[in-house]
Design an enzyme around this catalytic site. Structure first.
Site, PDB file in Angstrom:
ATOM      1  N   ASP A  88      65.626 -50.937 -14.483  1.00 28.80           N
ATOM      2  CA  ASP A  88      66.668 -50.852 -13.461  1.00 28.80           C
ATOM      3  C   ASP A  88      66.524 -49.500 -12.764  1.00 28.80           C
ATOM      4  OD1 ASP A  88      68.914 -50.449 -11.977  1.00 28.80           O
ATOM      5  OD2 ASP A  88      70.346 -50.790 -13.601  1.00 28.80           O
ATOM      6  N   CYS A 132      81.044 -48.306 -14.055  1.00 29.41           N
ATOM      7  CA  CYS A 132      80.403 -49.574 -14.417  1.00 29.41           C
ATOM      8  C   CYS A 132      79.521 -49.415 -15.646  1.00 29.41           C
ATOM      9  CB  CYS A 132      79.593 -50.152 -13.260  1.00 29.41           C
ATOM     10  SG  CYS A 132      80.590 -50.491 -11.833  1.00 29.41           S
ATOM     11  N   GLN A 184      69.276 -46.125  -9.602  1.00 34.21           N
ATOM     12  CA  GLN A 184      69.498 -44.690  -9.388  1.00 34.21           C
ATOM     13  C   GLN A 184      68.194 -43.946  -9.154  1.00 34.21           C
ATOM     14  OE1 GLN A 184      72.294 -42.982  -9.022  1.00 34.21           O
ATOM     15  NE2 GLN A 184      73.466 -44.856  -9.254  1.00 34.21           N
ATOM     16  N   HIS A 216      74.043 -49.961 -16.925  1.00 31.03           N
ATOM     17  CA  HIS A 216      75.090 -50.329 -15.971  1.00 31.03           C
ATOM     18  C   HIS A 216      75.507 -51.774 -16.297  1.00 31.03           C
ATOM     19  CE1 HIS A 216      76.566 -51.562 -11.932  1.00 31.03           C
ATOM     20  NE2 HIS A 216      76.753 -50.281 -11.688  1.00 31.03           N
ATOM     21  N   LYS A 263      71.377 -47.094  -2.180  1.00 24.01           N
ATOM     22  CA  LYS A 263      71.343 -45.850  -2.941  1.00 24.01           C
ATOM     23  C   LYS A 263      70.142 -44.998  -2.542  1.00 24.01           C
ATOM     24  CE  LYS A 263      73.628 -48.036  -6.860  1.00 24.01           C
ATOM     25  NZ  LYS A 263      74.998 -47.512  -7.012  1.00 24.01           N
TER      26      LYS A 263
HETATM   27  C1  LIG Z   1      71.978 -47.824 -12.736  1.00 24.61           C
HETATM   28  C2  LIG Z   1      72.523 -48.875 -11.826  1.00 24.61           C
HETATM   29  N1  LIG Z   1      72.133 -50.137 -11.950  1.00 24.61           N
HETATM   30  C3  LIG Z   1      72.575 -51.105 -11.144  1.00 24.61           C
HETATM   31  C4  LIG Z   1      73.473 -50.848 -10.148  1.00 24.61           C
HETATM   32  C5  LIG Z   1      73.950 -51.982  -9.288  1.00 24.61           C
HETATM   33  O1  LIG Z   1      73.580 -51.800  -7.990  1.00 24.61           O
HETATM   34  P1  LIG Z   1      74.197 -52.738  -6.842  1.00 24.61           P
HETATM   35  O2  LIG Z   1      75.666 -52.696  -7.018  1.00 24.61           O
HETATM   36  O3  LIG Z   1      73.729 -52.098  -5.589  1.00 24.61           O
HETATM   37  O4  LIG Z   1      73.628 -54.100  -7.045  1.00 24.61           O
HETATM   38  C6  LIG Z   1      73.925 -49.547  -9.970  1.00 24.61           C
HETATM   39  C7  LIG Z   1      74.933 -49.238  -8.932  1.00 24.61           C
HETATM   40  O5  LIG Z   1      75.952 -48.657  -9.180  1.00 24.61           O
HETATM   41  C8  LIG Z   1      73.437 -48.541 -10.823  1.00 24.61           C
HETATM   42  O6  LIG Z   1      73.847 -47.274 -10.689  1.00 24.61           O
END
Ligand SMILES: Cc1ncc(COP(=O)(O)O)c(C=O)c1O
Lengths: 151, 405
Positions: free
Chosen positions: B199, B363, B202, B122, B225
């Protein structure tokens, strides 16, 4: 209730499938890029403006959703052969139409075929798809050399 | 037993209609809906216990502090952290990664070092590392993916070297659904002397995460999430590492003593929690964790697999549909493009049928570049989704094709 067919009118579907003035012009003296990072739409427009300040020819390339491709296609038809002063007016009229109140009937006399895009008003997240090409054309006209965005 | 009707009943938002059609919410990878118990926990805090934490001797502040810290305890237990000192609240996964890049990365990554991430990260696990590498003169390396959207592990092995300071890897990809073999990657990275950030934005609502069994140095996720509130997330870090890291932001709560000559920093985890935190959010997060525990990951995993299998089988026989992301190990994400309809148009059309999906680059623009698509349409599933909702999606796709026929 507003129907999807009011957005995806046959004219729009047709222009998306077979965009007019698509591809690079053999001769052009202005060009610009447009980009919509939210949906990845990319446009490039080519312009041939003659000494009298008339848009002799215009074309576009790129990829995007049906609204953005159809809007670009319709735009090229609408501005071809018009003087630059006319372009600025068309730009404003179009911008007004897609952001106007829903009750307002589009001025078909001024807008011509472009009026088919009035449906995007119902879909706020899609308005920028319809106006990206106009912003790109404006950058080309003014040779701004910055990638056009709608925000 | 997995009682889908009861679960759906826990989520008040699902009862509504969109344009006269029942809502089918299939955008769970963007954010999940909130069960009533989480909404109530947040409301109850504001109605009864609202006060600042760690600062007052009055009853409200003591209640707020106790609830805030109780949530930390729950979250530590949920991820099997060694202690609550390893649980640092942030604004979300993004801020947690930025914290690590800035504090740990700033202290440990030098010119000539390498940070190894993957092609399916991401943006929030790409950009902070790019910024850091640019700042210190380090190099960003990327593990490639194959056509199914899986990491190419031979390439990972080859890219890992004594120059690698940190491996950053997504546990489960939001754009593809791929679940990465993080445990073995961590083992290899440690053998090469690199730290690992996982990370889990998800993964954490779909898979049981045990940071000790994974042996992860840093694990990050976002509450929103996982059926919790927006604006709050967590960094679970190895205590020995956190101890050596400089603070991320300065302010109150993160100090133990301030004079104009010198400031002494507070102990973990407070050293990394400058300023008044999102107290209601943390309390809601704790309740969301309890909610997940109440169902259990065995039941969640089984049910979500069943639903993804159902949707995948439909996708495979749907004319003109190309799936993006067909990893052997995947969960809850059906990403695709249609021959005749741009994802953006698809998003609008299915919305009018009551079906909420995401259309865009998710993203993860490098993933789009790899598959040579400007965007994809993505349906992402959760515990409350049903086969009937999947049917609604495919009926809406048919409608979209008809419009563009
Ligand atoms: C795999 C992954 N990493 C990081 C994020 C970032 O999360 P946040 O926007 O809640 O900080 C997301 C959210 O879309 C994600 O799907």
């Amino acid at each position: 209730m507003f129907d999807l067919r009011d957005l995806y009118l046959q004219v729009i579907v047709d222009h998306n499938k077979a965009p007019r003035n698509f591809g690079k012009l053999a001769r052009f003296n202005h060009e610009a890029d447009g980009y919509n990072p939210l949906c990845g739409d990319k446009l490039h427009v080519y312009l041939d403006i003659n000494d009298a300040g008339i848009i002799e020819d215009v074309s576009f390339e790129g990829e995007g959703c049906a609204i953005s491709v159809a809007s670009a296609s319709l735009m090229t038809e609408a501005v071809k052969g018009t003087p630059l002063s006319g372009f600025q007016k068309k730009f404003e009229t179009f911008q007004h139409m897609v952001t106007a109140d829903l009750e307002e009937t589009p001025d078909e006399e001024k807008l011509g075929k472009l009026a088919v895009l009035a449906g995007v008003r119902e879909f706020p997240s899609r308005i920028k798809c319809a106006v990206l090409c106009w912003h790109t054309l404006k950058s080309a006209v003014t040779d701004s050399h910055v990638v056009a965005k709608t925000e | 037993m997995f009682d889908i009707e009861k679960i759906r009943g826990d989520f008040p938002i699902l009862k509504q209609e969109i344009y006269g059609k029942p809502l089918a919410y299939l955008d769970n990878a963007a954010t999940t809906q909130k069960p009533q118990c989480v909404i109530d926990a947040v409301t109850c805090y504001y109605e009864h216990d609202n006060a600042n934490v760690h600062r007052g001797v009055h009853a409200l502040s003591e209640r707020a502090t106790a609830d805030y810290e109780a949530a930390r305890k729950k979250i530590a237990f949920f991820f099997n952290a060694r202690s609550e000192r390893e649980v640092i609240f942030t604004r979300g996964a993004t801020e947690a990664i930025n914290l690590i890049a800035s504090s740990w990365g700033g202290a440990h990554i030098k010119a000539g070092d390498e940070v190894l991430i993957t092609h399916m990260e991401h943006h929030s696990n790409i950009v902070p590392w790019q910024m850091l590498c640019e700042r210190v003169g380090a190099t960003l390396k990327v593990v490639p993916i194959n056509d199914r959207g899986e990491l190419i592990m031979d390439e990972f092995d080859a890219l890992l070297s004594e120059r690698t300071r940190l491996v950053g890897v997504v546990h489960m990809s939001n754009a593809l659904g791929t679940i990465n073999p993080v445990k073995s990657m961590i083992e290899k990275a440690h053998a090469a002397g690199a730290a690992v950030l996982v990370d889990g934005a998800q993964a954490a609502s779909h898979l049981l995460v045990d940071v000790q069994s994974l042996d992860a140095d840093f694990y990050v996720t976002s509450a929103h999430k996982m059926y919790g509130p927006t604006g709050v997330g967590v960094l679970i870090g190895r205590e020995q590492i956190l101890e050596t890291m400089p603070p991320y932001q300065g302010g109150c709560d993160m100090i133990s003593m301030v004079t104009f000559e010198k400031t002494e920093y507070n102990d973990l985890p407070y050293k990394f929690e400058a300023g008044t935190p999102h107290i209601a959010g943390v309390i809601g997060f704790g309740k969301a964790i309890e909610y997940i525990q109440g169902i259990g990951f065995d039941a969640i995993g089984q049910r979500e697999k069943e639903l993804l299998d159902y949707a995948t089988a439909k996708a495979e026989v749907f004319d003109g549909l190309r799936q993006i992301g067909t990893a052997k190990e995947k969960a809850c994400v059906l990403s695709f493009v249609l021959d005749s309809v741009h994802p953006h148009d698809l998003g609008t059309i299915v919305d009018r049928e009551g079906v909420a999906i995401r259309a865009g680059h998710h993203c993860a623009m490098p993933v789009m570049q790899f598959f040579k698509v400007p965007a994809t349409a993505r349906a992402s599933f959760s515990i409350y989704n049903t086969e009937a909702e999947v049917d609604m999606l495919f009926a809406a796709l048919k409608k979209a094709q008809a419009i563009f026929a």
